[in-house]
Design an enzyme around this catalytic site. Structure first.
Site, short mmCIF file in Angstrom:
data_model
loop_
_atom_site.label_atom_id
_atom_site.label_comp_id
_atom_site.label_asym_id
_atom_site.label_seq_id
_atom_site.Cartn_x
_atom_site.Cartn_y
_atom_site.Cartn_z
N GLY A 1 50.10 32.62 38.62
CA GLY A 1 49.90 33.90 38.69
C GLY A 1 48.69 34.49 38.10
N TYR A 2 48.22 33.81 36.80
CA TYR A 2 46.99 34.02 36.31
C TYR A 2 45.82 33.72 37.08
CZ TYR A 2 43.10 33.14 32.85
OH TYR A 2 41.84 33.32 32.14
N GLY A 3 45.88 32.51 37.69
CA GLY A 3 44.68 32.06 38.57
C GLY A 3 44.58 32.88 39.90
#
Length: 232
Positions: free
Chosen positions: A140-142
């Site tokens: 999700g961060y990426g």
């Protein structure tokens, strides 16, 4: 000489506080936008965490009551969480990262189309890890950071912001924050990037010192107590 003004989105986070302090040290007027107030800023615009969408009309009026134009607009709002595509909560975690990372950048970009001055500097916070390849431990961060990089490339076309302005995306590696120290207590912190050094670099660009070319992505390095940027 008119006072220079900076708009810091995420101005009360770890990097945001350093950014506000750095600009204030050079006598800039600073407006912080965040969920909580930063007493060091000249003014604060507080967003409500429970609002699904930002109230743009209220944001416009509060921003304009501070200044109609800004010499620098910087997005340092964001967060991090570990997640994997196989996790049952992968969608939930993606939505949270989208909200804190990409939607913060999207709001910053939108405000820049209204308030960034001629010769102004617009800065987004990307991520070196997401820029360089897959981040399998933090899906999700990426994805939220890749979306931020894409947004920066679009805005750097300067169709909606002044042709004389500059868009730069910083690509930090591990930032030395209380949260990271808590999460990675045993890690080697010698090359972790101090928030105040990142802030000083961005503020120097805002003042015109070695300002990068428009559309640049600046991968940050910290070694021997020296912060450098590599353009990628």
């Amino acid at each position: 000489v008119k006072m220079k003004r900076a708009l810091i989105v995420g101005g009360n986070g770890a990097l945001g506080k350093a950014m506000v302090n750095s600009f204030k040290q050079k006598q800039w007027g600073v407006l912080s936008i965040d969920l909580t107030s930063n007493k060091q800023a000249d003014a604060n615009l507080i967003l409500k965490a429970e609002d699904k969408l930002p109230d743009l009309q209220q944001i416009y009026s509060q921003t304009e009551s501070f200044s109609k134009t800004f010499d620098s607009i910087v997005c340092v709002a964001g967060g991090f969480t570990v997640s994997n595509i196989k996790d049952e909560d992968c969608i939930e975690k993606y939505l949270e990262m989208d909200r804190v990372n990409f939607q913060s950048a999207l709001l910053t970009g939108h405000l820049s189309t209204k308030y960034l001055d001629q010769m102004g500097l617009l800065v987004f916070t990307g991520a070196a890890a997401a820029f360089e390849g897959p981040v399998n431990f933090a899906y999700g961060y990426g994805m939220s950071k890749c979306a931020t990089h894409h947004l920066a490339m679009h805005i750097a076309e300067r169709q909606e912001i002044p042709k004389t302005s500059t868009v730069v995306t910083i690509l930090p590696q591990t930032i030395d924050t209380p949260g990271n120290r808590e999460a990675m207590a045993d890690a080697d912190k010698s090359e972790w990037q101090p928030t105040e050094k990142i802030a000083a670099l961005v503020r120097s660009w805002a003042e015109g010192d070695n300002r990068p070319m428009n559309g640049s992505f600046a991968k940050l390095h910290y070694k021997n107590e020296c912060m450098t940027s590599e353009f990628v």
